[in-house]
Enzyme design. Structure first.
Site, PDB file in Angstrom:
ATOM      1  N   SER A 199       0.325  -1.106   0.226  1.00  0.00           N
ATOM      2  CA  SER A 199      -0.139   0.127  -0.126  1.00  0.00           C
ATOM      3  C   SER A 199       0.998   1.226  -0.011  1.00  0.00           C
ATOM      4  O   SER A 199       1.717   1.311  -0.668  1.00  0.00           O
ATOM      5  CB  SER A 199      -0.916   0.124   0.926  1.00  0.00           C
ATOM      6  OG  SER A 199      -2.018   0.821   0.488  1.00  0.00           O
TER       7      SER A 199
ATOM      8  N   GLU B 106      -1.480  -2.824  -8.596  1.00  0.00           N
ATOM      9  CA  GLU B 106      -3.301  -2.998  -6.803  1.00  0.00           C
ATOM     10  C   GLU B 106      -3.647  -1.948  -6.486  1.00  0.00           C
ATOM     11  O   GLU B 106      -2.553  -0.867  -6.458  1.00  0.00           O
ATOM     12  CB  GLU B 106      -3.264  -4.353  -6.307  1.00  0.00           C
ATOM     13  CG  GLU B 106      -2.275  -3.990  -5.310  1.00  0.00           C
ATOM     14  CD  GLU B 106      -2.666  -3.704  -4.450  1.00  0.00           C
ATOM     15  OE1 GLU B 106      -3.925  -3.116  -3.903  1.00  0.00           O
ATOM     16  OE2 GLU B 106      -1.627  -2.410  -3.812  1.00  0.00           O
TER      17      GLU B 106
ATOM     18  N   HIS C 193      -4.454  -5.700  -1.335  1.00  0.00           N
ATOM     19  CA  HIS C 193      -5.989  -5.240  -0.206  1.00  0.00           C
ATOM     20  C   HIS C 193      -6.635  -6.109   0.067  1.00  0.00           C
ATOM     21  O   HIS C 193      -7.767  -5.623   0.600  1.00  0.00           O
ATOM     22  CB  HIS C 193      -5.994  -3.743  -0.325  1.00  0.00           C
ATOM     23  CG  HIS C 193      -5.348  -2.631  -0.348  1.00  0.00           C
ATOM     24  ND1 HIS C 193      -4.501  -2.134  -1.434  1.00  0.00           N
ATOM     25  CD2 HIS C 193      -5.026  -1.738   0.938  1.00  0.00           C
ATOM     26  CE1 HIS C 193      -3.936  -1.700  -1.511  1.00  0.00           C
ATOM     27  NE2 HIS C 193      -4.259  -0.616  -0.026  1.00  0.00           N
TER      28      HIS C 193
END
Length: 308
Positions: free
Chosen positions: A116, A213, A278
């Site tokens: 992330s 992502e 995630h």
């Protein structure tokens, strides 16, 4: 794009430093995650400012200076084998310019784990230190202590990386057929786009297998992100693309349409829903290793184990 240097795999008894270069988190989440690490016979400890909250901006885990000093202290501790981000959020980009990367180079190779917001640190570690790092679940992430598949894939990657050289997922599907070889790079695609033009950014994805992502990005925002990467020339020469999860990004059919519209003209293999990011479960993938992407077979195979 050349493969990066692989840090060594972990062994029982290794000391692992937990840092918070991004956002704050509930203490009980990290406590649960550290119990998992202790169950693997690791020795995790938390840096001094990891539980801090910025005095003005509650989305940051302490001041930029404190987060940078913790990261340095963890990396330069001779007893530390690996440095894990506690969780993501936002803030890593604010502290990377404050890190003394020459000091970290002198300290020698260490393993870094995160995903992330940690994408900014993955890129900085690749650019400044030339090291492979792991895009994988962090101990204060809410899924970390709850999903057995997520835990086991991370454990194998850390201790037995030859056992997970081929990655696939029950959800994986071929979006654009073909097979390609290259060096893995990537992470959270919004962070990749946000880093363009900075000293920590990779100059290009040419020769790479791009792993991307994201979370909370609607279709039009993902369109803007991918268009920026295309217009900047950053995607020229990319060998292939593997897509992870798109949690809370809206109906997946619309996300798929945007990806095909923006990345399809690259005419490279694209594999979707490979199971990293995630979502849950979340697989651990090394960044900086040579790999073969086979979209038809729905696999990503690393030519060497993630860690030495």
């Amino acid at each position: 794009m050349r493969p990066l240097t692989r840090p060594r795999r972990l062994r029982a008894g290794d000391r692992v430093a937990i840092v918070a270069p991004s956002g704050p988190f509930p203490r009980e989440n990290l406590d649960a995650g550290m119990d998992v690490l202790r169950g693997w016979d690791l020795d995790p400890f938390v840096l001094d400012h990891a539980y801090d909250v910025h005095p003005r901006f509650g989305y940051l885990a302490g001041t930029d200076e404190a987060r940078a000093r913790d990261f340095e202290a963890a990396w330069c501790d001779p007893d530390v084998t690996a440095v894990f981000s506690a969780r993501g959020g936002y803030g890593a980009q604010r502290m990377t310019d404050l890190v003394d990367w020459a000091r970290l180079r002198a300290a020698g190779p260490k393993l870094y784990l995160g995903f992330s917001d940690a994408t900014a640190l993955h890129d900085a570690i690749a650019v400044h230190l030339g090291l492979v790092s792991l895009h994988g679940p962090m101990p204060a992430w809410t899924t970390f202590d709850k999903d057995a598949v997520t835990q086991e894939h991370l454990r194998q990657t850390l201790f037995e990386p030859e056992a997970v050289r081929t990655v696939t997922s029950p959800t994986a599907r071929c979006l654009v057929p073909g097979r390609a070889r290259g060096v893995t790079l990537g992470g959270c695609v919004s962070l990749i786009a946000a880093g363009l033009g900075t000293a920590d950014a990779r100059p290009s994805a040419a020769g790479g297998i791009l792993l991307i992502e994201d979370i909370d990005e609607e279709d039009y925002r993902l369109d803007r992100i991918l268009t920026q990467l295309l217009r900047s020339g950053w995607l020229e020469g990319v060998a292939g693309v593997a897509l992870g999860s798109w949690r809370d990004c809206g109906p997946y059919d619309r996300i798929r349409d945007v990806i095909l519209d923006r990345l399809g003209p690259l005419q490279v293999p694209i594999l979707e829903e490979l199971g990293f990011g995630h979502g849950s479960p979340a697989l651990t993938l090394p960044l900086g290793v040579p790999a073969e992407l086979d979209a038809d077979a729905r696999t990503l195979r690393f030519e060497v184990p993630a860690l030495a």
